[in-house]
Enzyme design. Structure first.
Site, PDB file in Angstrom:
ATOM      1  CB  ALA A   1      -0.917  -0.009   1.218  1.00 31.71           C
TER       2      ALA A   1
ATOM      3  NE  ARG B   1      -3.558   5.210 -13.765  1.00 36.45           N
ATOM      4  CZ  ARG B   1      -4.166   4.133 -14.244  1.00 36.45           C
ATOM      5  NH1 ARG B   1      -5.097   4.250 -15.166  1.00 36.45           N
ATOM      6  NH2 ARG B   1      -3.852   2.938 -13.810  1.00 36.45           N
TER       7      ARG B   1
ATOM      8  CD  GLN C   1       8.271   0.317  -1.585  1.00 35.57           C
ATOM      9  OE1 GLN C   1       7.076   0.578  -1.705  1.00 35.57           O
ATOM     10  NE2 GLN C   1       8.936  -0.396  -2.486  1.00 35.57           N
TER      11      GLN C   1
ATOM     12  N   GLY D   1      -3.242  -3.362  -1.418  1.00 35.27           N
ATOM     13  CA  GLY D   1      -4.179  -2.527  -0.656  1.00 35.27           C
ATOM     14  C   GLY D   1      -5.257  -1.891  -1.495  1.00 35.27           C
TER      15      GLY D   1
ATOM     16  CD  GLU E   1       4.840  -6.885 -14.607  1.00 36.65           C
ATOM     17  OE1 GLU E   1       4.069  -5.921 -14.659  1.00 36.65           O
ATOM     18  OE2 GLU E   1       4.541  -7.958 -14.067  1.00 36.65           O
TER      19      GLU E   1
ATOM     20  CG  ASN F   1       0.689 -11.187 -11.504  1.00 38.23           C
ATOM     21  OD1 ASN F   1       0.184 -11.870 -10.613  1.00 38.23           O
ATOM     22  ND2 ASN F   1       1.670 -10.322 -11.293  1.00 38.23           N
TER      23      ASN F   1
ATOM     24  CG  ASN G   1      -5.219   1.569 -10.950  1.00 41.14           C
ATOM     25  OD1 ASN G   1      -4.299   1.463 -10.148  1.00 41.14           O
ATOM     26  ND2 ASN G   1      -5.697   0.552 -11.630  1.00 41.14           N
TER      27      ASN G   1
ATOM     28  CE  LYS H   1     -24.235  13.338  20.349  1.00 41.16           C
ATOM     29  NZ  LYS H   1     -23.332  14.335  20.931  1.00 41.16           N
TER      30      LYS H   1
ATOM     31  CB  SER I   1     -47.036  21.941  25.286  1.00 42.00           C
ATOM     32  OG  SER I   1     -47.660  20.714  25.106  1.00 42.00           O
TER      33      SER I   1
HETATM   34  C1  UD1 Z   1       1.428  -5.199 -10.931  1.00 45.32           C
HETATM   35  C2  UD1 Z   1       2.168  -6.456 -11.410  1.00 45.32           C
HETATM   36  C3  UD1 Z   1       1.461  -6.992 -12.665  1.00 45.32           C
HETATM   37  C4  UD1 Z   1       0.007  -7.248 -12.361  1.00 45.32           C
HETATM   38  C5  UD1 Z   1      -0.671  -6.010 -11.812  1.00 45.32           C
HETATM   39  C6  UD1 Z   1      -2.056  -6.329 -11.339  1.00 45.32           C
HETATM   40  C7  UD1 Z   1       4.525  -6.217 -10.821  1.00 45.32           C
HETATM   41  C8  UD1 Z   1       5.859  -5.859 -11.304  1.00 45.32           C
HETATM   42  N1  UD1 Z   1       3.522  -6.129 -11.710  1.00 45.32           N
HETATM   43  O1  UD1 Z   1       1.608  -4.211 -11.913  1.00 45.32           O
HETATM   44  O2  UD1 Z   1       2.062  -8.187 -13.100  1.00 45.32           O
HETATM   45  O3  UD1 Z   1      -0.671  -7.699 -13.551  1.00 45.32           O
HETATM   46  O4  UD1 Z   1       0.059  -5.486 -10.685  1.00 45.32           O
HETATM   47  O5  UD1 Z   1      -2.731  -5.165 -10.982  1.00 45.32           O
HETATM   48  O6  UD1 Z   1       4.353  -6.600  -9.687  1.00 45.32           O
HETATM   49  N2  UD1 Z   1       3.476  -0.895  -4.659  1.00 45.32           N
HETATM   50  C9  UD1 Z   1       4.206  -0.580  -3.552  1.00 45.32           C
HETATM   51  N3  UD1 Z   1       5.515  -0.199  -3.694  1.00 45.32           N
HETATM   52  C10 UD1 Z   1       6.106  -0.138  -4.910  1.00 45.32           C
HETATM   53  C11 UD1 Z   1       5.341  -0.457  -6.056  1.00 45.32           C
HETATM   54  C12 UD1 Z   1       4.024  -0.840  -5.890  1.00 45.32           C
HETATM   55  O7  UD1 Z   1       3.697  -0.625  -2.422  1.00 45.32           O
HETATM   56  O8  UD1 Z   1       7.291   0.201  -4.951  1.00 45.32           O
HETATM   57  C13 UD1 Z   1       2.072  -1.307  -4.499  1.00 45.32           C
HETATM   58  C14 UD1 Z   1       1.106  -0.329  -5.127  1.00 45.32           C
HETATM   59  O9  UD1 Z   1       0.685   0.643  -4.190  1.00 45.32           O
HETATM   60  C15 UD1 Z   1      -0.027  -1.239  -5.557  1.00 45.32           C
HETATM   61  C16 UD1 Z   1       0.651  -2.568  -5.848  1.00 45.32           C
HETATM   62  O10 UD1 Z   1       1.875  -2.530  -5.163  1.00 45.32           O
HETATM   63  O11 UD1 Z   1      -0.964  -1.477  -4.523  1.00 45.32           O
HETATM   64  C17 UD1 Z   1       0.871  -2.807  -7.327  1.00 45.32           C
HETATM   65  O12 UD1 Z   1       1.678  -1.794  -7.862  1.00 45.32           O
HETATM   66  P1  UD1 Z   1       1.397  -1.166  -9.284  1.00 45.32           P
HETATM   67  O13 UD1 Z   1       2.385  -0.111  -9.536  1.00 45.32           O
HETATM   68  O14 UD1 Z   1      -0.035  -0.844  -9.447  1.00 45.32           O
HETATM   69  O15 UD1 Z   1       1.761  -2.412 -10.235  1.00 45.32           O
HETATM   70  P2  UD1 Z   1       1.278  -2.652 -11.698  1.00 45.32           P
HETATM   71  O16 UD1 Z   1       2.166  -1.904 -12.615  1.00 45.32           O
HETATM   72  O17 UD1 Z   1      -0.171  -2.433 -11.814  1.00 45.32           O
HETATM   73 MG    MG Z   2      -1.661  -1.412 -10.690  1.00 39.65          MG
END
Ligand code: UD1
Ligand code: MG
Length: 454
Positions: free
Chosen positions: A14, A20, A80, A109, A159, A174, A231, A338, A410
């Protein structure tokens, strides 16, 4: 090979910004059915009775942590600092997983619809494979990672950005969820590099690295709707519509009458008993429980309240947090309640505000009655006993107590306690001026006639 009885831990990603969404609020805190998206992911995972729940936070980390802790104080948040990819994100959980022996399930998340059944199937599939990825057949595979299968073995995930045209033609995608033994997963992640189109450390590299070590990966699949990630605001609105549809279907299934289901809005935790009737245009905020045979009439708004059996609420009622209605109680039109207990069979039928109060069994609160609970700084309580009759338009200036069986006239302003059985009259004494009404009216009419004549 593992059994599915092993302990498990959740790692919920998360940290992403959610650019977006175009929002100051971190994406995973946007509400769905009245609960932040991240809480939906936690709730799905909670069904597995995880030993540890670890949420990886980054953007808006402090706010996300607060929401996570509010839902589950045993959950751990790890930060992170830089979003270097999903693999890097999972690595941040290493410390929080120290000493844990069992399976990790990685969830997102921002993916709120994952079912308990799907998660259980992922853990069960671990019996035959080291890594289990959740896949789905995508109607429009677009930007999703593609699952490259060899029989029931998952050879690798590619990917979209890094895929060849042949790989892009694959439709098994995936979801992002993955299950593996905690120690194995952390070991494999240490070998993930960032030599790819995004320059990120991909969690999705894990299956291919596993294969080089003689470990096996497989995919479990679920319907695409379950893997829906949020998103954009449009996707959030779409998810809310889907969520509401499910809640309505669930309520109908459980023996609730919804006169116009598409106009009733639920929260994630709304509980409605059997034979409850909900009229059109009712909104349930978080924390509402309604017991059997109660009626929620049209245009009512309820949150954080409990409605006893056979009680009737509305039309046009507002029940705010802490409203507790006993069995057979009645709250009528344009009444706000309330932090107040309304006793069994008690009635507040018209145009009232009852706040920070206790109304005893069988009491009747007349139209327009208000508990004056706030002095501008402090809130004060009003206590009304059993079988009390509060006359219409009574102001109960708290703190104040009205004893059992007492009455108020009243229009009274009640500023001191009323002993049980007494009648309190707190209003100016009426004076009748003989004939003055008729004389005044005649004079006013004459003035009006004079003006017209000019
Ligand atoms: C990711 C997957 C992809 C999958 C897709 C499904 C990878 C490399 N790719 O791509 O295969 O089809 O999800 O929706 O895993 N996040 C972090 N820290 C980071 C990066 C991401 O916490 O450094 C979290 C984001 O907040 C999000 C999730 O991980 O909740 C996925 O990250 P996102 O950037 O949306 O990955 P996708 O490019 O959609
Ligand atoms: Mg995503």
């Amino acid at each position: 090979m593992q059994s599915d009885e092993r302990p498990c831990a959740l790692v919920i990603l998360a940290a992403g910004q959610g650019t977006r969404m175009n929002s100051d609020l971190p994406k995973v805190l946007h509400p769905l059915g009245g609960a932040p998206l991240v809480v939906h992911a936690m709730q799905a995972g909670a069904a597995l009775a995880p030993e540890r729940t670890i949420v990886v936070v980054g953007h808006g980390g402090a706010l996300v942590e607060k929401a996570v802790q509010a839902h589950d104080e045993d959950a751990t948040c790890v930060t992170q600092t830089e979003q270097l990819g999903t693999g890097h994100a999972v690595q941040q959980a290493a410390k929080a997983l120290e000493g844990f022996e069992g399976d990790v399930i990685v969830l997102y998340g921002d993916t709120p619809f994952i079912s308990e059944d799907t998660l259980a199937r992922m853990l069960a599939a671990r019996a035959a494979h080291d890594i289990v990825v959740l896949g789905f057949e995508a109607a429009d595979p677009g930007r999703y990672g593609r699952l490259v299968m060899e029989g029931d073995r998952l050879a690798r995930i590619v990917e979209a950005k890094d895929a060849t045209p042949d790989e892009l033609a694959l439709t098994l995608c995936n979801s992002g969820l993955m299950a593996a033994d905690a120690t194995t997963l952390m070991g494999l992640l240490a070998e993930v590099g960032n030599d790819n189109a995004s320059g990120e450390y991909y969690l999705t590299d894990v299956p291919a690295i596993a294969a080089t070590k003689g470990l096996t990966a497989t995919a479990v699949t679920c319907g695409e709707a379950e893997t829906l990630g949020i998103n954009t605001r449009a996707e959030l609105a779409g998810a809310e519509a889907l969520f509401q549809q499910r809640k309505r279907a669930e309520a109908l299934e459980n023996g609730v009458t919804l006169v116009a289901p598409e106009t009733v809005f639920f929260a994630h935790d709304t509980y409605l008993g059997r034979d409850v009737v909900v009229e059109p245009n009712v909104v349930f905020g978080p924390g509402v429980t309604v017991e059997n045979d109660a009626q929620i009439r049209a245009f009512s708004h309820l949150e954080g309240c409990h409605i006893g059996a056979r009680a009737i609420v509305g039309p046009y009622a507002r029940l705010r947090p802490g409203a507790e209605l006993g069995n057979d109680a009645r709250i009528g039109n344009f009444v706000e309640v309330k932090a107040a207990e309304i006793g069994e069979g008690a009635k507040v039928n018209h145009l009232s505000y009852i706040g920070d109060a206790e109304i005893g069994e069988g009491s009747n609160i007349g139209a327009g009655t208000i508990t004056c609970n706030y002095d501008g700084v402090f809130k004060h309580r009003t206590t009304v006993g059993r079988d009390v009759f509060i006359g219409s338009n009574t102001m109960l200036v708290a703190p104040v107590t009205v004893g059992d069986g007492a009455m108020t006239g009243s229009g009274s302003v009640i500023t001191s306690d009323v002993p049980a059985g007494d009648m309190a009259l707190g209003r100016a004494k009426q004076v009748n001026k003989t004939g003055l009404g008729a004389r005044l009216m005649a004079r006013l009419r004459a003035m009006k006639a004079d003006k017209k004549g000019q």
